[in-house]
Design an enzyme around this catalytic site. Structure first.
Site, mmCIF file in Angstrom:
data_model
loop_
_atom_site.group_PDB
_atom_site.id
_atom_site.type_symbol
_atom_site.label_atom_id
_atom_site.label_comp_id
_atom_site.label_asym_id
_atom_site.label_seq_id
_atom_site.Cartn_x
_atom_site.Cartn_y
_atom_site.Cartn_z
ATOM 1 N N HIS A 146 3.464 3.743 7.006
ATOM 2 C CA HIS A 146 3.140 4.868 5.751
ATOM 3 C C HIS A 146 1.508 4.715 4.985
ATOM 4 C CE1 HIS A 146 3.802 6.878 1.773
ATOM 5 N NE2 HIS A 146 3.305 5.661 1.098
ATOM 6 N N GLU A 147 1.557 3.248 5.292
ATOM 7 C CA GLU A 147 -0.047 2.796 4.739
ATOM 8 C C GLU A 147 -1.301 3.426 5.726
ATOM 9 O OE1 GLU A 147 0.041 1.615 1.953
ATOM 10 O OE2 GLU A 147 1.689 1.727 1.417
ATOM 11 N N HIS A 150 -2.058 6.428 4.879
ATOM 12 C CA HIS A 150 -3.211 6.447 3.974
ATOM 13 C C HIS A 150 -4.255 6.690 4.696
ATOM 14 C CE1 HIS A 150 -0.649 7.453 0.398
ATOM 15 N NE2 HIS A 150 -0.067 6.230 1.026
ATOM 16 N N GLU A 226 1.882 11.033 -1.002
ATOM 17 C CA GLU A 226 2.675 9.903 -0.315
ATOM 18 C C GLU A 226 3.715 10.671 0.625
ATOM 19 O OE1 GLU A 226 3.151 6.765 -1.518
ATOM 20 O OE2 GLU A 226 0.682 6.328 -2.124
#
Length: 297
Positions: A146-147, A150, A226
């Site tokens: 997930h990070e 980003h 997100e």
């Protein structure tokens, strides 16, 4: 806490000094004159004020995060957990064709992780000790995926641009609205000094009002990114791992009474069910994020 406050004040002082320098460099003329508003000068003024702070914050975001959270960068892994963490970030970075981010750990009981940096090839991925202690490797893979998503999506830069645009519009239209309001209620054309004082007071009120509306736009994009980062993680590490990570966070929230949650946990904005407050949340509710992933093929 004192260190974070000092960094915050130092950053804002730097922003003020840079803005003053840029206004002087471009010889921006006063936008409020005796003949009314100079819209060209006001627009230039709004652009400089609106974007300068956002870009300074972006460019020093990595440095600020390291010092504010006392992040210990992993230069040489000291144990198997750190070795795995660095190796996993490297693998994900290679998959997304970005430079290897700095990897760090900071002391916090809250299960949390974040990515920051002005350049996707020179980013920072930091995880809390609470996250390392409460999640297994599969769940951690979902979080790291997930990070890294980003970073690969350039979310930090995009959010900065959006913030700069909305800041510009807030300043520009607030000053115009304040001018017409003060002109409408003006009683004595000779009260120039008082008029100026009242004008800037009304302008601040309009900036607060328009700023609330602008925050809703910025937070909408934050929630959208997100969902997009969740989808990116699911694509590269597997949907099940990302869902497990979110479910684990949900379990941890359910076990912690709302009044006992630390501010950092509340800041995740993942527990609110009030529709009005949800408009100002940077993160969608975990249930919606899990549901969105479950619908993916």
């Amino acid at each position: 806490m004192f260190k974070r406050i000092a960094l915050f004040l130092a950053t804002n002082l730097a922003i003020i000094l840079v803005i003053s320098f840029i206004l002087s460099l471009f010889n921006v003329q006063p936008y409020l004159t005796q003949y009314g508003l100079n819209y060209q000068s006001l627009l230039i003024y709004a652009l400089i004020i609106g974007f300068t702070g956002s870009f300074i914050s972006l460019f020093i975001s990595k440095w600020m995060a390291i010092h504010a959270f006392n992040i210990q960068l992993i230069d040489r892994p000291a144990n198997s957990a750190e070795s795995w963490l660095v190796a996993e970030v490297r693998k994900l970075a290679n998959q997304r064709n970005i430079g290897m981010p700095d990897v760090g750990i900071y002391q916090s009981p809250e299960p949390n992780a974040f990515a920051t940096g002005w350049n996707k090839n020179k980013a920072l991925v930091a995880v809390s000790t609470g996250l390392l202690q409460t999640m297994n490797q599969e769940e951690m893979e979902g979080v790291l995926g997930h990070e890294i998503s980003h970073v690969a999506n350039g979310d930090m830069v995009t959010l900065t641009l959006i913030q700069g645009v909305v800041n510009t519009f807030v300043i520009f239209f607030a000053r115009i609205a304040a001018f017409f309001v003060t002109q409408f209620f003006r009683r004595d054309s000779d009260e120039q000094a008082q008029d100026g004082f009242v004008y800037y007071g009304v302008a601040i009120l309009f900036e607060l009002l328009f700023g609330i509306l602008a925050t809703m736009i910025v937070m909408w994009f934050s929630r959208y990114r997100e969902f997009r980062a969740d989808a990116g993680s699911a694509r590269y590490v597997g949907k099940d791992k990302m869902i497990k990570a979110l479910q684990r966070l949900q379990q941890l929230m359910d076990k912690t009474p709302e009044d006992d949650r630390a501010p950092a946990f509340n800041a995740m904005k993942i527990s609110g069910h009030n529709r009005w407050l949800a408009l100002f949340s940077s993160h969608p509710p975990l249930e919606k994020r899990i549901a969105a992933l479950e619908k993916r093929n």
